[in-house]
Write a protein that holds these residues in place. Sequence first.
Motif, mmCIF file in Angstrom:
data_model
loop_
_atom_site.group_PDB
_atom_site.id
_atom_site.type_symbol
_atom_site.label_atom_id
_atom_site.label_comp_id
_atom_site.label_asym_id
_atom_site.label_seq_id
_atom_site.Cartn_x
_atom_site.Cartn_y
_atom_site.Cartn_z
ATOM 1 N N HIS A 80 0.641 -1.140 0.061
ATOM 2 C CA HIS A 80 0.137 0.046 0.051
ATOM 3 C C HIS A 80 0.775 1.299 -0.013
ATOM 4 N N ASP A 81 2.023 1.017 0.484
ATOM 5 C CA ASP A 81 3.028 2.195 0.249
ATOM 6 C C ASP A 81 3.725 2.394 -0.881
ATOM 7 N N GLU A 82 4.191 1.550 -1.722
ATOM 8 C CA GLU A 82 4.968 1.652 -3.001
ATOM 9 C C GLU A 82 4.299 0.388 -3.857
ATOM 10 N N VAL A 83 4.144 0.732 -5.086
ATOM 11 C CA VAL A 83 3.692 -0.039 -6.039
ATOM 12 C C VAL A 83 4.576 -0.186 -7.192
ATOM 13 N N GLN A 84 4.964 -1.343 -7.502
ATOM 14 C CA GLN A 84 6.129 -1.961 -8.666
ATOM 15 C C GLN A 84 5.345 -1.919 -9.934
ATOM 16 N N MET A 85 5.789 -1.114 -10.764
ATOM 17 C CA MET A 85 5.085 -1.268 -12.094
ATOM 18 C C MET A 85 6.427 -1.602 -13.416
ATOM 19 N N GLU A 86 5.921 -2.520 -14.212
ATOM 20 C CA GLU A 86 6.728 -2.973 -15.171
ATOM 21 C C GLU A 86 6.157 -2.164 -16.539
ATOM 22 N N LEU A 87 7.529 -1.429 -17.113
ATOM 23 C CA LEU A 87 7.056 -0.616 -18.276
ATOM 24 C C LEU A 87 7.636 -1.117 -19.405
ATOM 25 N N ASP A 88 7.191 -1.379 -20.278
ATOM 26 C CA ASP A 88 7.963 -2.013 -21.623
ATOM 27 C C ASP A 88 7.529 -1.243 -22.744
ATOM 28 N N TRP A 89 8.182 -1.136 -23.899
ATOM 29 C CA TRP A 89 8.025 -0.324 -25.060
ATOM 30 C C TRP A 89 8.779 -0.805 -26.115
ATOM 31 N N SER A 90 8.466 -0.175 -27.431
ATOM 32 C CA SER A 90 9.503 -0.502 -28.594
ATOM 33 C C SER A 90 9.934 0.809 -29.272
ATOM 34 N N PHE A 91 11.126 0.573 -29.775
ATOM 35 C CA PHE A 91 11.900 1.500 -30.535
ATOM 36 C C PHE A 91 11.346 1.394 -32.069
ATOM 37 N N ASN A 92 11.186 2.612 -32.827
ATOM 38 C CA ASN A 92 11.021 2.253 -34.088
ATOM 39 C C ASN A 92 12.429 1.999 -34.729
ATOM 40 N N GLU A 93 13.295 2.562 -34.056
ATOM 41 C CA GLU A 93 15.054 2.322 -34.479
ATOM 42 C C GLU A 93 15.720 2.722 -33.191
ATOM 43 N N GLU A 117 15.652 -3.218 -19.759
ATOM 44 C CA GLU A 117 16.143 -4.744 -19.876
ATOM 45 C C GLU A 117 15.834 -4.806 -21.336
ATOM 46 N N HIS A 118 16.643 -5.290 -22.195
ATOM 47 C CA HIS A 118 16.461 -5.737 -23.464
ATOM 48 C C HIS A 118 15.536 -7.234 -23.747
ATOM 49 N N LEU A 119 14.250 -6.935 -24.237
ATOM 50 C CA LEU A 119 13.628 -8.195 -24.419
ATOM 51 C C LEU A 119 13.756 -8.945 -25.602
ATOM 52 N N GLU A 120 13.502 -8.414 -26.673
ATOM 53 C CA GLU A 120 13.787 -8.797 -28.037
ATOM 54 C C GLU A 120 13.354 -7.875 -28.853
ATOM 55 N N GLY A 121 14.167 -8.267 -30.145
ATOM 56 C CA GLY A 121 14.074 -6.794 -31.179
ATOM 57 C C GLY A 121 14.562 -5.632 -30.749
#
Length: 280
Positions: A80-93, A117-121
């Motif tokens: 309730h004091d701290e929420v851990q979020m995972e944010l992921d995205w893609s680069f066009n290049e 962290e590098h996921l893929e591509g």
Amino acid sequence: MDRYHKITFAILGLMILMNIFYFVRLENKISTQQEQIQMNFGQVLNQSTNSIYREVDSIRESNKWISDVNYDINSDESDHDEVQMELDWSFNEVESDAEISLMYRERESDWIQVEAEHLEGNRYSATLKVTPLKEYEFQIISEGQVSRTSEIQPIPSDLYRPAMLISHEHHSGDDFLIIGFEHEDQRNIPYFDIENITATYQYTDGSNEKKEIVRGELPSVIEDDEGYTVNDPGLYYVVVEPLNDVLEVSLKVEYSGGFVQEGTVYPEDIDFYESFPGKN
């Protein structure tokens, strides 16, 4: 007046009437053509404008460096004091050997930098830790032969805040009002669950009364115009009756994580919805 003059004047009158008739028809035809021209011009203009907007959006989209941003809550690592979020995205290049990181901050505070962290591509992710009642923003950084930084974007606060109780339906009669409140939260975060709701009634005679509001409980069975009962097991009901005796009704919503949403719901509910859940 002799017969000849009569015939002449008759012919002239007929010609004048015919000219007036043709002029009226011509004027109507010109007006119709003008309206058609304006309509056609408006359609062409709208089509051209829409085409320009589509082209601008297409160019803007193709020039985006960051796309397809997703957010996810790690409820196992949150409280309730701290929420851990995972944010992921893609680069066009992006450069293959570039160092990618994400920076985030509470508004107007210092930046916190975390390694991505590098996921893929061209897809990457990063972990953020946020406080439920704060506002945050982030930007993404690529450091290689060419350093590049994304625009600063807000982190949607509704992802890591308690879901508010909202008015869903109203039923009224000659001397009563029923307000049904809804609480929808698909995140399955235990400390955002509603623990208790208390309604405080203020009566015109100066007395007060507190009532516990339980989901799905309606003191009396009310039917709508088609004969269906209004009792929805998924809603929280506040019953105001008799109306002439009730001056005000306020709600206090307590969440298991210590958050509170509190305000008036009758006769007006503006301050209830402006009072976002705070901490006890």
